[in-house]
Design a protein around this motif. Sequence first.
Motif, short mmCIF file in Angstrom:
data_model
loop_
_atom_site.label_atom_id
_atom_site.label_comp_id
_atom_site.label_asym_id
_atom_site.label_seq_id
_atom_site.Cartn_x
_atom_site.Cartn_y
_atom_site.Cartn_z
N GLU A 1 -19.26 -1.95 -2.51
CA GLU A 1 -20.28 -1.89 -1.76
C GLU A 1 -20.71 -0.71 -1.10
O GLU A 1 -21.56 -0.35 -0.40
CB GLU A 1 -20.59 -3.22 -0.85
N GLY A 2 -19.77 0.45 -1.33
CA GLY A 2 -19.73 1.96 -0.58
C GLY A 2 -19.00 1.98 0.44
O GLY A 2 -19.48 3.02 1.25
N GLN A 3 -18.62 0.71 0.77
CA GLN A 3 -17.76 0.81 2.30
C GLN A 3 -16.60 1.45 2.17
O GLN A 3 -16.03 1.61 1.13
CB GLN A 3 -17.72 -0.57 2.88
N THR A 4 -15.98 2.13 3.43
CA THR A 4 -14.92 2.99 3.46
C THR A 4 -13.97 1.73 3.54
O THR A 4 -13.88 1.06 4.51
CB THR A 4 -14.74 3.87 4.56
N VAL A 5 -12.63 1.86 2.76
CA VAL A 5 -11.65 1.12 2.82
C VAL A 5 -10.32 1.81 2.96
O VAL A 5 -10.11 2.87 2.30
CB VAL A 5 -11.42 0.40 1.48
N ALA A 6 -9.52 1.79 3.94
CA ALA A 6 -8.28 2.22 4.19
C ALA A 6 -7.03 1.46 3.27
O ALA A 6 -6.88 0.22 3.03
CB ALA A 6 -7.96 2.01 5.88
N LEU A 7 -6.55 2.50 2.56
CA LEU A 7 -5.72 1.92 1.53
C LEU A 7 -4.42 1.16 2.26
O LEU A 7 -3.80 0.27 1.51
CB LEU A 7 -5.14 2.90 0.53
N ARG A 8 -4.12 1.83 3.30
CA ARG A 8 -2.95 1.30 4.06
C ARG A 8 -3.33 -0.25 4.41
O ARG A 8 -2.28 -0.95 5.04
CB ARG A 8 -2.45 2.18 5.02
N GLY A 9 -4.47 -0.44 4.68
CA GLY A 9 -4.84 -1.84 5.36
C GLY A 9 -4.80 -2.88 4.16
O GLY A 9 -4.84 -4.03 4.52
N GLN A 10 -4.49 -2.58 2.84
CA GLN A 10 -4.30 -3.61 1.94
C GLN A 10 -2.84 -4.02 1.52
O GLN A 10 -2.77 -4.58 0.53
CB GLN A 10 -4.87 -3.21 0.63
N LEU A 11 -1.99 -3.44 2.40
CA LEU A 11 -0.36 -3.70 1.91
C LEU A 11 -0.18 -4.92 2.46
O LEU A 11 -0.44 -5.72 3.49
CB LEU A 11 0.39 -2.61 2.63
N PRO A 12 1.00 -5.38 1.50
CA PRO A 12 1.72 -5.10 0.38
C PRO A 12 0.90 -5.14 -0.78
O PRO A 12 0.11 -6.03 -0.85
CB PRO A 12 2.90 -5.88 0.17
N ALA A 13 0.89 -4.35 -1.49
CA ALA A 13 0.08 -4.18 -2.77
C ALA A 13 0.46 -3.39 -4.07
O ALA A 13 1.29 -2.62 -4.08
CB ALA A 13 -1.31 -3.35 -2.24
N VAL A 14 -0.21 -3.82 -5.23
CA VAL A 14 0.19 -3.04 -6.37
C VAL A 14 -1.08 -2.14 -6.74
O VAL A 14 -2.22 -3.03 -7.02
CB VAL A 14 0.70 -4.08 -7.69
N VAL A 15 -0.93 -0.95 -6.75
CA VAL A 15 -2.02 -0.27 -7.07
C VAL A 15 -1.96 0.33 -8.45
O VAL A 15 -1.05 0.97 -8.88
CB VAL A 15 -2.02 1.08 -6.12
N LEU A 16 -3.21 0.05 -9.26
CA LEU A 16 -3.15 0.53 -10.56
C LEU A 16 -4.33 1.38 -10.71
O LEU A 16 -5.42 1.03 -10.42
CB LEU A 16 -3.59 -0.62 -11.25
N LEU A 17 -4.05 2.67 -11.07
CA LEU A 17 -5.07 3.61 -11.41
C LEU A 17 -5.19 3.51 -12.77
O LEU A 17 -4.61 3.83 -13.75
CB LEU A 17 -4.30 5.17 -11.00
N THR A 18 -6.78 3.00 -13.14
CA THR A 18 -7.07 2.86 -14.27
C THR A 18 -8.09 3.60 -15.11
O THR A 18 -8.99 3.43 -15.77
CB THR A 18 -7.40 1.48 -14.53
N ASP A 19 -8.13 5.10 -14.59
CA ASP A 19 -8.96 5.97 -15.20
C ASP A 19 -8.77 6.07 -16.60
O ASP A 19 -7.58 6.24 -17.11
CB ASP A 19 -9.00 7.32 -14.66
N ARG A 20 -10.10 6.03 -17.48
CA ARG A 20 -9.96 6.04 -19.01
C ARG A 20 -8.85 5.00 -19.58
O ARG A 20 -8.46 5.42 -20.50
CB ARG A 20 -9.64 7.71 -19.33
#
Length: 256
Positions: free
Chosen positions: A135-154
């Motif tokens: 929704e265009g809001q700013t999200v701190a990535l460290r605030g989602q831990l623990p996490a599995v981050v998947l970079l899915t470009d292309r």
Amino acid sequence: MGSLSDNGGGWPGDGGSPDGLPDLPEEWGVIVVPDDLSELSDEVTAIRAELRRSLRPTRWERFADRPTMRILRRLGSAGLRAPVLIISMAILVTIASLFASTWPGPSRSPATQRTANTTDEGPGLLPALELIGTEGQTVALRGQLPAVVLLTDRCDCDRLVAQTTAAVRPEIAVVTVVSGPASATTLAPPTSTTPQAQGKTVHALRDPTDELRSTMNLGAPDGTAAVLLIARDGRIVRKLPRTATISDFQPDLARL
């Protein structure tokens, strides 16, 4: 050459020698003393040669004058010069070493010290990054831990995302990240294909400047996903620059 006598400096009238000295032997003949003594050099040389011939050398002198002994003397003198030269060079080298060790050299800068966050094992810590939500809001990535981050470009990674969401524990978030501005990137919120209804958390975020991929040295997109497994304290447990199957990192999920 005679001395002057009382008769005016001449020889006695009877032919005798002045001052009562005896006459020279007759066998000597007439002796003439030249005014320049250098004229007697030939006679001096002949007399010296006769004297040398009259002196008989001793046994030791004859032994030392042999050719073999002369060669040995020359070798001995040459052999004595070599050790003297070696000793002199050793002394010079020792003195030069002493000067070199005591001479003040250029100052050296201290070695760079490692900081507390530097590690030789593992990828290290997750940087403090803020991404953009659906929704265009700013999200701190460290605030989602623990996490599995998947970079899915292309990457056609819907199946990988679904399998990862099904494999993680409920307290572990699954975060998908794509790069680029909002006009070029479409974020799809979690759908019924993910186990969102089973209490799992899935976030779809956008990285406008591709900072996460460049900071973590994940390389350019190539049709596969890049994966980061991040613990609650921000420590990166596993980093995979490219993968297409959950089997590459599923054993590491238990470490989160």
